[in-house]
Design an enzyme around this catalytic site. Structure first.
Site, mmCIF file in Angstrom:
data_model
loop_
_atom_site.group_PDB
_atom_site.id
_atom_site.type_symbol
_atom_site.label_atom_id
_atom_site.label_comp_id
_atom_site.label_asym_id
_atom_site.label_seq_id
_atom_site.Cartn_x
_atom_site.Cartn_y
_atom_site.Cartn_z
ATOM 1 C CB ILE A 119 15.132 33.100 51.412
ATOM 2 C CG1 ILE A 119 13.656 32.807 51.742
ATOM 3 C CG2 ILE A 119 15.395 32.862 49.937
ATOM 4 C CD1 ILE A 119 12.665 33.711 50.989
ATOM 5 C CB SER A 120 14.765 28.164 54.537
ATOM 6 O OG SER A 120 15.705 28.462 55.539
#
Length: 199
Positions: free
Chosen positions: A51-52
């Site tokens: 997940i960024s």
């Protein structure tokens, strides 16, 4: 998170800021990383994907310049966090994920939100989603070594695509479509997982 990591670093779009406050990031993070859910870093979500970091999510979303009436293609559903943010800001979100486990997990997480404007596909994102093209906006959340022509072709007139490009050294690139031609503008250096193609 929003004040320290996003607003302080220059993200100004009020809609992006409000939606980043609204969507609980911890719901999209694996249990062992819950204590880091609101830190400014990418986190593993399984299958060697991440997940960024919140700042990059906000920055990329702002650069899409969404007004609310757009049909958006998201390449790389991942955790579903970015998908939720797009669903709040655009008319329709068509999201593709090559890893079935991640797509099904994201769908399960997003179900209680009740979004009616997200359409999921399990498949090769480098191929886009031709049946629903052209798209006004395209957001790619993993890095190909070069921009897939298929995605440029599926970008509508005056459309914008935000995509990380490169192998070891990567840059975030903004593609703008005008007629049969397009322009590419390098925005900033980034680090994304590679975009998986099964072709």
């Amino acid at each position: 998170m929003v004040k320290e990591q996003i607003e302080s670093r220059g993200v100004k779009d009020k809609r992006v800021i409000e939606i980043m406050k609204k969507i609980p990031r911890h719901l999209f993070v694996s249990e062992e990383y819950l204590h880091l859910a609101y830190e400014d870093q990418p986190l593993p979500i399984g299958e060697e994907q991440t997940i960024s970091q919140p700042y990059i999510v906000a920055y990329m979303t702002e650069k899409l310049n969404l007004e609310g009436d757009e049909k958006v293609l998201e390449v790389g559903t991942g955790s579903g966090y970015q998908t939720a943010i797009l669903a709040e800001m655009a008319k329709e979100v068509y999201t593709i994920e090559v890893i079935e486990f991640l797509s099904l997990k994201a769908q399960k997480i997003l179900e209680p939100f009740g979004y009616k404007n997200i359409f999921f596909k399990i498949g090769d994102g480098t191929m886009g989603w031709p049946e629903y093209s052209p798209f006004k906006r395209i957001l790619v959340t993993a890095a190909p070594s070069k921009i897939p022509k298929t995605l440029i072709d599926q970008l509508g007139e005056n459309g914008i695509m935000i995509i990380p490009v490169g192998t070891y050294l990567q840059n975030l690139v903004m593609v703008r479509k005008k007629g049969k031609s397009h322009t590419e503008e390098t925005l900033l250096p980034v680090r994304f997982v590679p975009l998986i193609s099964v072709h």
